[in-house]
Scaffold this motif. Sequence first.
Motif, PDB file in Angstrom:
ATOM      1  N   THR A 177       0.838  -1.207   0.000  1.00 14.15           N
ATOM      2  CA  THR A 177       0.000   0.000   0.000  1.00 14.15           C
ATOM      3  C   THR A 177       0.868   1.250   0.000  1.00 14.15           C
ATOM      4  OG1 THR A 177      -1.714  -1.213   1.192  1.00 14.15           O
ATOM      5  CG2 THR A 177      -1.862   1.176   1.227  1.00 14.15           C
ATOM      6  N   ALA A 217       2.213   1.832  -3.475  1.00 18.92           N
ATOM      7  CA  ALA A 217       1.159   2.255  -4.403  1.00 18.92           C
ATOM      8  C   ALA A 217       0.812   3.722  -4.204  1.00 18.92           C
ATOM      9  CB  ALA A 217      -0.081   1.382  -4.207  1.00 18.92           C
ATOM     10  N   ALA A 239      -8.695   5.364  -4.976  1.00 20.93           N
ATOM     11  CA  ALA A 239      -8.515   4.088  -4.290  1.00 20.93           C
ATOM     12  C   ALA A 239      -9.843   3.611  -3.719  1.00 20.93           C
ATOM     13  CB  ALA A 239      -7.471   4.247  -3.181  1.00 20.93           C
ATOM     14  N   PHE A 257      -6.211   2.580  -7.984  1.00 19.92           N
ATOM     15  CA  PHE A 257      -5.539   1.649  -7.079  1.00 19.92           C
ATOM     16  C   PHE A 257      -6.571   0.740  -6.436  1.00 19.92           C
ATOM     17  CE2 PHE A 257      -3.502   1.257  -2.637  1.00 19.92           C
ATOM     18  CZ  PHE A 257      -2.936   0.028  -2.968  1.00 19.92           C
ATOM     19  N   ASP A 294      -6.639  -1.827  -3.875  1.00 25.60           N
ATOM     20  CA  ASP A 294      -5.912  -2.469  -2.791  1.00 25.60           C
ATOM     21  C   ASP A 294      -6.698  -3.690  -2.344  1.00 25.60           C
ATOM     22  OD1 ASP A 294      -3.845  -2.811  -1.085  1.00 25.60           O
ATOM     23  OD2 ASP A 294      -4.279  -1.080   0.203  1.00 25.60           O
ATOM     24  N   LEU A 310      -3.475  -0.272 -10.662  1.00 31.83           N
ATOM     25  CA  LEU A 310      -2.497  -0.760  -9.709  1.00 31.83           C
ATOM     26  C   LEU A 310      -3.220  -1.731  -8.785  1.00 31.83           C
ATOM     27  CD1 LEU A 310       0.348  -0.388  -8.714  1.00 31.83           C
ATOM     28  CD2 LEU A 310      -0.280   1.775  -7.723  1.00 31.83           C
TER      29      LEU A 310
END
Length: 520
Positions: free
Chosen positions: A241, A244, A286, A319, A321, A361
């Motif tokens: 994390t 990123a 994100a 992103f 995650d 990502l």
Amino acid sequence: MALARTRAVALFGVDGQIVDVEAAITNGVPGLHLVGLPDTALSEARDRVRAAIYNSGETWPNRHVTVSLFPASLPKRGSGFDLAISVAVLGASDALPLDACAGLVMIGELGLDGRIRPVTGVLPAVLAAAESGAETVIVANGNADEASLVPDVKVVGVSSLRALLALLRDLPPPPEPDNDAADARGPSPYIDGLATRSRTRRGDMDLADVRGQAEGRKILEISAAGGHHVCFTGPPGCGKTMLAERLPTLLPDLDHSAALEVTAIHSVAGTLPAGQPLITRPPFQAPHHTASRAALVGGGSGRLIQPGAASLAHRGILFLDESPEFTGGVLDALRQPLEGGEVVIARSGATARFPARFTMLLAANPCPCAAPKARDCGCAASVRRRYLARMSGPLLDRVDLKSRLKEVSRAELRYDLELAEPSEVVAQRVLTARDRTRKRLADTPWRTNAEIPGRELRRRFAPPHRALARLDRSLADGRLSARGLDRVVRVAWTLADLKDKETPATDEITEALGLWEGRT
Ligand SMILES: Nc1ncnc2c1ncn2[C@@H]1O[C@H](COP(=O)(O)OP(=O)(O)O)[C@@H](O)[C@H]1O
Ligand SMILES: [Mg+2]
Ligand SMILES: [Zn+2]
């Protein structure tokens, strides 16, 4: 019969279309009739317009008023038509010179007291007005900065209907009300469960904060230089994390046309940062793994079609995650933007289009138990495989840079300080590499190596045969697909650009193949 005409803009996603607003006053039962497919918000315009006209010291024509929005077949949404409707009504009742408003485009919502409130989507609306040849656009004061980003059109910001009428009558402006609430942004529409964090600035984050993880840092640099998608796997707490979140610090500012694209999307979404009309940094989105499909790629009802995280990340980073934790099928919705660089949403006859060209990502723990040390993990190989397979299909297929990060050793955490380059240094290399790419792609629509279509990679941008020979074996034994081949070649170009080489050679091809396979 008195007839007055002015213009407004209907928005579909980030595309606008001019709407003619006509008012006619006839004998008949007094009242206001709106025709031309108005949605609920537009019907509410009836009450707002009447109250605003009354509270601006004007007389409401006590006759039959018909307001028509043309083309009628076009679905229209939102409150941005208030201004045009009220001016057309006053024009039709002879309270305004007819020729004063005919050539204007007006975008704004009216408060009951006659204030003009800002609306979302002003940038794309004014762009559409300018494209249709409009010379002057009237907007709320609070939207004037954003509207002024559009070249070749005169933008006039007004704070109240009273002020606008004075302007149209060539009279001096009335005194401003002391309360400047009119300049505040209107309520921003919001999708339930839209769990995204919009970051345009990275605060004090720096790549140098990350110790060890030389491979991970290198991968971020390659991604930033070429726009390649990344997947980090590795044990919890190894810095996935952290890495990123620092990718944006390596990216150059958006060029002007990209900045306008990004701003238009955030304008429609109502997520423009206050006091910053133009977004000049690549966005970072994100969405949480509980995000819905609509939050991820956009959606909503007929009245409010909203862009999702994929579009809010346009020209920046999306992103994801803990990507295997996203609920079933939601990530599949990314197939369309990954393929075409945009999201198209069709609702009740209207089609909304939102650009969505982002660098993806992904980050994932290697298994569901998330044991910090590999030796503590009791997950069976099949469980681990199935866990990571949740990302596969449309996503992992398209990831150019796959990296298995290891836990950072204590020694690295303590002594790696001087080895870790700061973002500024890496960003400079990225910039130089991107300059190289840009020169090569100068007469093409593409800006990064990741955007070059496969067929062009095989024609204009084909690496020397010798370098490609390395890939023949992988193709022959089926480890590399045709799509994979293109991805490897794109990354090889980026590696060459980072090393300031004319074309990729065997070294770059071999390295790119390793990154694609994720052997590290
Ligand atoms: N490589 C690293 N360098 C410095 N700190 C780290 C590193 N990896 C992890 N940390 C520390 O551990 C915390 C958790 O890291 P994080 O990036 O969230 O791990 P992951 O996403 O891989 O689970 C970070 O906030 C940071 O304080
Ligand atoms: Mg994490
Ligand atoms: Zn495990």
